[in-house]
Design a protein around this motif. Structure first.
Motif, PDB file in Angstrom:
ATOM      1  N   ASP A   1       0.827  -1.212   0.000  1.00  0.00           N
ATOM      2  CA  ASP A   1       0.000   0.000   0.000  1.00  0.00           C
ATOM      3  C   ASP A   1       0.862   1.264   0.000  1.00  0.00           C
ATOM      4  OD1 ASP A   1      -2.320  -1.512  -0.027  1.00  0.00           O
ATOM      5  OD2 ASP A   1      -2.733  -1.244   2.122  1.00  0.00           O
ATOM      6  N   SER A   2       1.916   1.258   0.790  1.00  0.00           N
ATOM      7  CA  SER A   2       2.809   2.405   0.851  1.00  0.00           C
ATOM      8  C   SER A   2       3.537   2.605  -0.475  1.00  0.00           C
ATOM      9  CB  SER A   2       3.805   2.223   1.999  1.00  0.00           C
ATOM     10  OG  SER A   2       4.699   3.308   2.050  1.00  0.00           O
ATOM     11  N   LEU A   3       3.949   1.512  -1.102  1.00  0.00           N
ATOM     12  CA  LEU A   3       4.627   1.611  -2.394  1.00  0.00           C
ATOM     13  C   LEU A   3       3.672   2.134  -3.466  1.00  0.00           C
ATOM     14  CD1 LEU A   3       7.124   1.257  -4.115  1.00  0.00           C
ATOM     15  CD2 LEU A   3       6.560  -1.174  -4.349  1.00  0.00           C
ATOM     16  N   MET A   4       2.438   1.687  -3.442  1.00  0.00           N
ATOM     17  CA  MET A   4       1.444   2.205  -4.387  1.00  0.00           C
ATOM     18  C   MET A   4       1.256   3.708  -4.189  1.00  0.00           C
ATOM     19  SD  MET A   4      -1.403  -0.846  -4.450  1.00  0.00           S
ATOM     20  CE  MET A   4      -2.550   0.107  -5.456  1.00  0.00           C
ATOM     21  N   LEU A   5       1.166   4.134  -2.937  1.00  0.00           N
ATOM     22  CA  LEU A   5       1.017   5.556  -2.628  1.00  0.00           C
ATOM     23  C   LEU A   5       2.227   6.338  -3.148  1.00  0.00           C
ATOM     24  CD1 LEU A   5      -0.798   7.623  -1.134  1.00  0.00           C
ATOM     25  CD2 LEU A   5       0.566   7.168   0.897  1.00  0.00           C
ATOM     26  N   LYS A   6       3.418   5.801  -2.923  1.00  0.00           N
ATOM     27  CA  LYS A   6       4.644   6.436  -3.406  1.00  0.00           C
ATOM     28  C   LYS A   6       4.595   6.622  -4.919  1.00  0.00           C
ATOM     29  CE  LYS A   6       9.667   5.723  -3.692  1.00  0.00           C
ATOM     30  NZ  LYS A   6      10.763   4.776  -3.487  1.00  0.00           N
ATOM     31  N   ALA A   7       4.028   5.638  -5.633  1.00  0.00           N
ATOM     32  CA  ALA A   7       3.952   5.681  -7.095  1.00  0.00           C
ATOM     33  C   ALA A   7       2.791   6.537  -7.594  1.00  0.00           C
ATOM     34  CB  ALA A   7       3.817   4.266  -7.648  1.00  0.00           C
ATOM     35  N   GLY A   8       1.923   6.997  -6.680  1.00  0.00           N
ATOM     36  CA  GLY A   8       0.772   7.784  -7.093  1.00  0.00           C
ATOM     37  C   GLY A   8      -0.388   6.944  -7.595  1.00  0.00           C
ATOM     38  N   MET A   9      -0.443   5.681  -7.154  1.00  0.00           N
ATOM     39  CA  MET A   9      -1.516   4.766  -7.562  1.00  0.00           C
ATOM     40  C   MET A   9      -2.594   4.738  -6.483  1.00  0.00           C
ATOM     41  SD  MET A   9       0.865   1.583  -8.710  1.00  0.00           S
ATOM     42  CE  MET A   9       2.188   1.759  -9.892  1.00  0.00           C
ATOM     43  N   SER A  10      -3.826   4.956  -6.885  1.00  0.00           N
ATOM     44  CA  SER A  10      -4.912   4.985  -5.908  1.00  0.00           C
ATOM     45  C   SER A  10      -5.587   3.625  -5.735  1.00  0.00           C
ATOM     46  CB  SER A  10      -5.954   6.024  -6.309  1.00  0.00           C
ATOM     47  OG  SER A  10      -6.460   5.715  -7.594  1.00  0.00           O
ATOM     48  N   HIS A  11      -5.406   2.716  -6.706  1.00  0.00           N
ATOM     49  CA  HIS A  11      -6.057   1.404  -6.634  1.00  0.00           C
ATOM     50  C   HIS A  11      -5.285   0.397  -7.494  1.00  0.00           C
ATOM     51  CE1 HIS A  11      -7.606   3.246 -10.279  1.00  0.00           C
ATOM     52  NE2 HIS A  11      -7.783   2.024 -10.730  1.00  0.00           N
ATOM     53  N   TRP A  12      -5.542  -0.870  -7.255  1.00  0.00           N
ATOM     54  CA  TRP A  12      -4.935  -1.938  -8.050  1.00  0.00           C
ATOM     55  C   TRP A  12      -5.637  -1.979  -9.395  1.00  0.00           C
ATOM     56  CZ3 TRP A  12      -0.682  -4.393  -6.394  1.00  0.00           C
ATOM     57  CH2 TRP A  12      -0.201  -5.427  -7.199  1.00  0.00           C
ATOM     58  N   SER A  13      -4.884  -2.129 -10.464  1.00  0.00           N
ATOM     59  CA  SER A  13      -5.514  -2.188 -11.786  1.00  0.00           C
ATOM     60  C   SER A  13      -5.129  -3.476 -12.495  1.00  0.00           C
ATOM     61  CB  SER A  13      -5.108  -0.978 -12.629  1.00  0.00           C
ATOM     62  OG  SER A  13      -3.874  -1.204 -13.268  1.00  0.00           O
ATOM     63  N   GLY A  14      -5.878  -3.807 -13.508  1.00  0.00           N
ATOM     64  CA  GLY A  14      -5.613  -5.009 -14.287  1.00  0.00           C
ATOM     65  C   GLY A  14      -4.354  -4.922 -15.124  1.00  0.00           C
ATOM     66  N   THR A  15      -3.780  -3.728 -15.250  1.00  0.00           N
ATOM     67  CA  THR A  15      -2.556  -3.569 -16.049  1.00  0.00           C
ATOM     68  C   THR A  15      -1.311  -3.403 -15.171  1.00  0.00           C
ATOM     69  OG1 THR A  15      -2.983  -1.189 -16.205  1.00  0.00           O
ATOM     70  CG2 THR A  15      -3.793  -2.573 -18.016  1.00  0.00           C
ATOM     71  N   MET A  16      -1.469  -3.624 -13.871  1.00  0.00           N
ATOM     72  CA  MET A  16      -0.348  -3.493 -12.937  1.00  0.00           C
ATOM     73  C   MET A  16       0.742  -4.501 -13.289  1.00  0.00           C
ATOM     74  SD  MET A  16       0.474  -1.781 -10.070  1.00  0.00           S
ATOM     75  CE  MET A  16      -1.016  -1.407  -9.172  1.00  0.00           C
ATOM     76  N   GLN A  17       1.987  -4.038 -13.249  1.00  0.00           N
ATOM     77  CA  GLN A  17       3.133  -4.916 -13.459  1.00  0.00           C
ATOM     78  C   GLN A  17       3.971  -4.926 -12.187  1.00  0.00           C
ATOM     79  OE1 GLN A  17       5.187  -3.658 -16.985  1.00  0.00           O
ATOM     80  NE2 GLN A  17       3.461  -4.154 -18.306  1.00  0.00           N
ATOM     81  N   CYS A  18       4.434  -6.116 -11.825  1.00  0.00           N
ATOM     82  CA  CYS A  18       5.226  -6.295 -10.603  1.00  0.00           C
ATOM     83  C   CYS A  18       6.555  -6.939 -10.979  1.00  0.00           C
ATOM     84  CB  CYS A  18       4.501  -7.202  -9.616  1.00  0.00           C
ATOM     85  SG  CYS A  18       2.793  -6.762  -9.303  1.00  0.00           S
ATOM     86  N   GLU A  19       7.627  -6.415 -10.420  1.00  0.00           N
ATOM     87  CA  GLU A  19       8.956  -6.994 -10.616  1.00  0.00           C
ATOM     88  C   GLU A  19       9.620  -7.147  -9.256  1.00  0.00           C
ATOM     89  OE1 GLU A  19      10.940  -5.360 -14.532  1.00  0.00           O
ATOM     90  OE2 GLU A  19       9.993  -3.722 -13.400  1.00  0.00           O
ATOM     91  N   ARG A  20      10.379  -8.229  -9.137  1.00  0.00           N
ATOM     92  CA  ARG A  20      11.097  -8.530  -7.892  1.00  0.00           C
ATOM     93  C   ARG A  20      12.599  -8.509  -8.186  1.00  0.00           C
ATOM     94  NH1 ARG A  20       9.150 -13.250  -4.508  1.00  0.00           N
ATOM     95  NH2 ARG A  20       8.113 -13.788  -6.428  1.00  0.00           N
ATOM     96  N   TYR A  21      13.356  -8.033  -7.206  1.00  0.00           N
ATOM     97  CA  TYR A  21      14.815  -8.080  -7.298  1.00  0.00           C
ATOM     98  C   TYR A  21      15.372  -8.307  -5.901  1.00  0.00           C
ATOM     99  CZ  TYR A  21      14.481  -3.204  -5.754  1.00  0.00           C
ATOM    100  OH  TYR A  21      14.184  -2.066  -5.056  1.00  0.00           O
ATOM    101  N   TYR A  22      16.650  -8.629  -5.863  1.00  0.00           N
ATOM    102  CA  TYR A  22      17.344  -8.881  -4.602  1.00  0.00           C
ATOM    103  C   TYR A  22      18.544  -7.944  -4.533  1.00  0.00           C
ATOM    104  CZ  TYR A  22      14.449 -12.984  -5.085  1.00  0.00           C
ATOM    105  OH  TYR A  22      13.362 -13.801  -5.276  1.00  0.00           O
ATOM    106  N   VAL A  23      19.080  -7.756  -3.349  1.00  0.00           N
ATOM    107  CA  VAL A  23      20.247  -6.892  -3.203  1.00  0.00           C
ATOM    108  C   VAL A  23      21.305  -7.540  -2.322  1.00  0.00           C
ATOM    109  CG1 VAL A  23      18.859  -4.781  -3.435  1.00  0.00           C
ATOM    110  CG2 VAL A  23      19.449  -5.616  -1.161  1.00  0.00           C
ATOM    111  N   GLU A  24      22.516  -7.123  -2.552  1.00  0.00           N
ATOM    112  CA  GLU A  24      23.614  -7.325  -1.611  1.00  0.00           C
ATOM    113  C   GLU A  24      23.850  -5.942  -1.025  1.00  0.00           C
ATOM    114  OE1 GLU A  24      25.346  -9.979  -0.550  1.00  0.00           O
ATOM    115  OE2 GLU A  24      24.186 -11.328  -1.823  1.00  0.00           O
ATOM    116  N   ALA A  25      23.625  -5.784   0.264  1.00  0.00           N
ATOM    117  CA  ALA A  25      23.712  -4.465   0.895  1.00  0.00           C
ATOM    118  C   ALA A  25      24.911  -4.394   1.828  1.00  0.00           C
ATOM    119  CB  ALA A  25      22.425  -4.161   1.657  1.00  0.00           C
TER     120      ALA A  25
END
Length: 189
Positions: free
Chosen positions: A156-180
Motif C-alpha cells: 500500500d505504501s509503495l502504491m502511494l509512493k507511485a501515485g496509484m490509488s487502486h490496483w488495476s488489471g494492467t499493474m506490473q510487478c517486478e522482484r529483485y534482490y540486493v547485496e547491501a
C-alpha cells in the motif's frame, strides 16, 4: 554481486570522496577501478541516513554503466539531488550512515492480477519490489521492510509512493534482490 573486503573499502572510499567533492562544489567524479569486477555493468542504490532517519536515497534499477560509476553517480545524487531533501551540508556529512545496495536485474512476477496474488508471493526482508502501471512507477528496496514489515502495508505504501490509488488489471510487478553494505562516515578511509 558480492563484494570482498577490498572492493567494499574501495566503493565506500569513493562514496565519501564523491560527497566531499560535491560539498566543495565539484560535479560527480568520472571513475574506473583497477578491479575489473567493479568496471562491469551494475545497478545500485546509495542510501544516506542521519540519526537513523532517511537523508537521501537514489539509485538505478537497471545496469546502464559500470557499477563503480553508478555508485559514484548515485552517491552524488543521494547527497545533493534527492528532491525530498535540501542538499547535504558539511556538518551533516560527519554523522552519515551510508548503505550501498547492489541490485540483481528485476524480474517480472507472474500472477499479479490482484494485490492478494502479489501479497502471497512476497518474501518480507528479502524482496525488493517495483510496481508500475502506465506512467506510475516506484520501488522499495528490501531494507524498507524494516519500517514496513507487514506485506499489505508495504505494498500500500509503495502504491502511494507511485501515485496509484487502486490496483488495476494492467499493474506490473517486478522482484529483485540486493547485496547491501553499510558503513559510518567516520569509519571510512
Amino acid at each position: 554481486m558480492k563484494l570482498n573486503a577490498d572492493q567494499k573499502n574501495e566503493v565506500f572510499s569513493l562514496v565519501k570522496q564523491t560527497i566531499l567533492y560535491g560539498l566543495s562544489g565539484e560535479p560527480p567524479l568520472e571513475v574506473t577501478s583497477d578491479d575489473e569486477a567493479l568496471n562491469q555493468p551494475g545497478a545500485c542504490f546509495v542510501t544516506l541516513t542521519l540519526n537513523k532517519q532517511l537523508r537521501g536515497c537514489i539509485g538505478s534499477l537497471q545496469a546502464h554503466e559500470p557499477l563503480i560509476q553508478d555508485i559514484a553517480n548515485n552517491a552524488f545524487k543521494a547527497a545533493f539531488q534527492d528532491p525530498r531533501f535540501p542538499p547535504l551540508t558539511e556538518d551533516e556529512s560527519e554523522e552519515l550512515d551510508i548503505e550501498i545496495s547492489i541490485l540483481t536485474t528485476p524480474e517480472p512476477m507472474m500472477g499479479c492480477e490482484s494485490k492478494q496474488a502479489l501479497l502471497e508471493q512476497l518474501v518480507p526482508f528479502e524482496d525488493g519490489l517495483v510496481l508500475s502501471d502506465e506512467r506510475h512507477r516506484a520501488t522499495y528496496l528490501p531494507s524498507v521492510w524494516k519500517q514496513l514489515p507487514d506485506k499489505e502495508a508495504f505494498v500500500d505504501s509503495l502504491m502511494l509512493k507511485a501515485g496509484m490509488s487502486h490496483w488495476s488489471g494492467t499493474m506490473q510487478c517486478e522482484r529483485y534482490y540486493v547485496e547491501a553494505y553499510e558503513a559510518f562516515w567516520s569509519d571510512i578511509e
